[in-house]
Motif scaffolding. Structure first.
Motif, PDB file in Angstrom:
ATOM      1  N   THR A 168       0.552  -1.187  -0.166  1.00 21.15           N
ATOM      2  CA  THR A 168       0.087   0.113   0.253  1.00 21.15           C
ATOM      3  C   THR A 168       0.727   1.381  -0.253  1.00 21.15           C
ATOM      4  O   THR A 168       1.761   1.148   0.441  1.00 21.15           O
ATOM      5  CB  THR A 168      -0.559   0.013   1.146  1.00 21.15           C
ATOM      6  N   SER A 169       0.134   2.157  -0.338  1.00 22.26           N
ATOM      7  CA  SER A 169       0.526   3.655  -0.412  1.00 22.26           C
ATOM      8  C   SER A 169       2.027   3.990   1.006  1.00 22.26           C
ATOM      9  O   SER A 169       2.537   4.955   1.601  1.00 22.26           O
ATOM     10  CB  SER A 169       0.099   4.641  -1.005  1.00 22.26           C
ATOM     11  N   ASP A 170       0.679   3.442   2.581  1.00 21.01           N
ATOM     12  CA  ASP A 170       1.606   3.541   3.785  1.00 21.01           C
ATOM     13  C   ASP A 170       2.584   2.688   3.794  1.00 21.01           C
ATOM     14  O   ASP A 170       3.365   3.459   4.849  1.00 21.01           O
ATOM     15  CB  ASP A 170       0.588   3.671   4.152  1.00 21.01           C
ATOM     16  N   MET A 171       2.674   1.903   3.347  1.00 19.57           N
ATOM     17  CA  MET A 171       3.573   0.958   3.196  1.00 19.57           C
ATOM     18  C   MET A 171       4.776   0.885   2.641  1.00 19.57           C
ATOM     19  O   MET A 171       6.061   1.380   3.262  1.00 19.57           O
ATOM     20  CB  MET A 171       3.136  -0.678   3.166  1.00 19.57           C
ATOM     21  N   ARG A 172       4.741   1.641   1.585  1.00 21.39           N
ATOM     22  CA  ARG A 172       5.926   2.205   0.880  1.00 21.39           C
ATOM     23  C   ARG A 172       6.486   3.047   1.402  1.00 21.39           C
ATOM     24  O   ARG A 172       7.603   3.540   2.157  1.00 21.39           O
ATOM     25  CB  ARG A 172       5.501   2.798  -0.291  1.00 21.39           C
ATOM     26  N   ARG A 173       5.395   4.464   2.169  1.00 21.58           N
ATOM     27  CA  ARG A 173       6.377   5.479   2.799  1.00 21.58           C
ATOM     28  C   ARG A 173       6.992   5.224   3.627  1.00 21.58           C
ATOM     29  O   ARG A 173       7.752   5.984   3.811  1.00 21.58           O
ATOM     30  CB  ARG A 173       4.492   6.550   2.585  1.00 21.58           C
ATOM     31  N   LYS A 174       6.442   4.325   4.631  1.00 22.50           N
ATOM     32  CA  LYS A 174       6.832   4.105   5.581  1.00 22.50           C
ATOM     33  C   LYS A 174       8.713   3.114   5.222  1.00 22.50           C
ATOM     34  O   LYS A 174       9.526   2.972   5.864  1.00 22.50           O
ATOM     35  CB  LYS A 174       6.580   2.809   6.431  1.00 22.50           C
TER      36      LYS A 174
END
Length: 239
Positions: free
Chosen positions: A62-68
């Motif tokens: 997900t975009s949040d996983m990628r951000r982290k």
């Protein structure tokens, strides 16, 4: 503020910057197979890292996983603490620690490289860049724990940041020579970015020249890639 920097009348600014040069240098120095493969295949390194850290297929990131994962990637380069990483991605220290542990478990080549850099710096008293520039690190021998920690972060980071500086300097020389006889001028270097002031009729030629010079400034085990844009001012270059 970028809008304040403009080209001459009838000219455009051509801006070219390296894509993730420090992470690419980390892949080159460490030889980590997962990281090297990702860059050779032109995969998105942050998505790939997220897949490795969270143990899921790339398509489920997900975009949040990628951000982290992006924060972890750059946190590793700068020797960020669990607390610092946690603050950056707004998670607890224990969760940040878990992310780092998963990262090093999967990217074991990176872990071995960074540990070797610290041991070498402790033994020799300095760290070295790709082109052999040296930075002494007396902090490694301090009686204060926090100062020694800082020295260890320098030992891990300096070869990467310093080598990125080496590469951009070589690229500057190549671009300057390649523009000889043209009206275009190399006018600015900012971190990993070069900016050329080019007459409208030379813009396309300059874009090709700058990309070629920068991408072939040095030969690494992974490709160097460059993003090139142009505009009447520096802000438009990023538009």
């Amino acid at each position: 503020l970028r809008g304040l920097f403009g080209a001459e009348k009838g000219h455009m600014l051509v801006a070219a910057d390296y894509s993730q040069i420090e992470l690419r240098l980390l892949a080159h120095f460490s030889g980590d197979p997962i990281m090297v493969k990702a860059y050779r295949n032109n995969d998105d390194i942050h998505t790939q890292t997220a897949a490795e850290v969270f143990g899921i297929p790339v398509g489920e990131v997900t975009s949040d996983m990628r951000r982290k994962a992006k924060a972890v990637n750059f946190g590793i380069i700068y020797g960020m603490s669990d607390f610092g990483l946690g603050q950056s991605i707004k998670v607890s220290n224990s969760e940040a620690k878990t992310y780092k542990e998963r990262y090093f478990a999967r990217f074991s080549g990176v872990k071995e490289y960074l540990e070797a850099q610290v041991e070498s710096a402790k033994k020799n008293g300095f760290a070295v860049t790709l082109l052999g520039r040296v930075r002494k690190i007396p902090e490694l021998y301090s009686s204060q724990f926090t100062v020694r920690q800082f020295g260890e972060r320098v030992a891990m980071n300096m070869p990467l940041q310093g080598s990125a500086a080496d590469v951009i300097k070589l690229a500057m020389l190549r671009v300057d020579r390649a523009l000889a006889g043209m009206r275009s001028r190399l006018i600015l270097q900012i971190h990993d970015e070069l900016i050329v002031d080019a007459p409208d009729d030379e813009v396309e030629q300059v874009k090709t020249i700058v990309r070629d010079c920068m991408e072939h400034a040095v030969e690494l085990s992974v490709p160097l890639t460059v993003d090139v844009s142009c505009g009447r001012n520096w802000l438009e270059c990023k538009g």
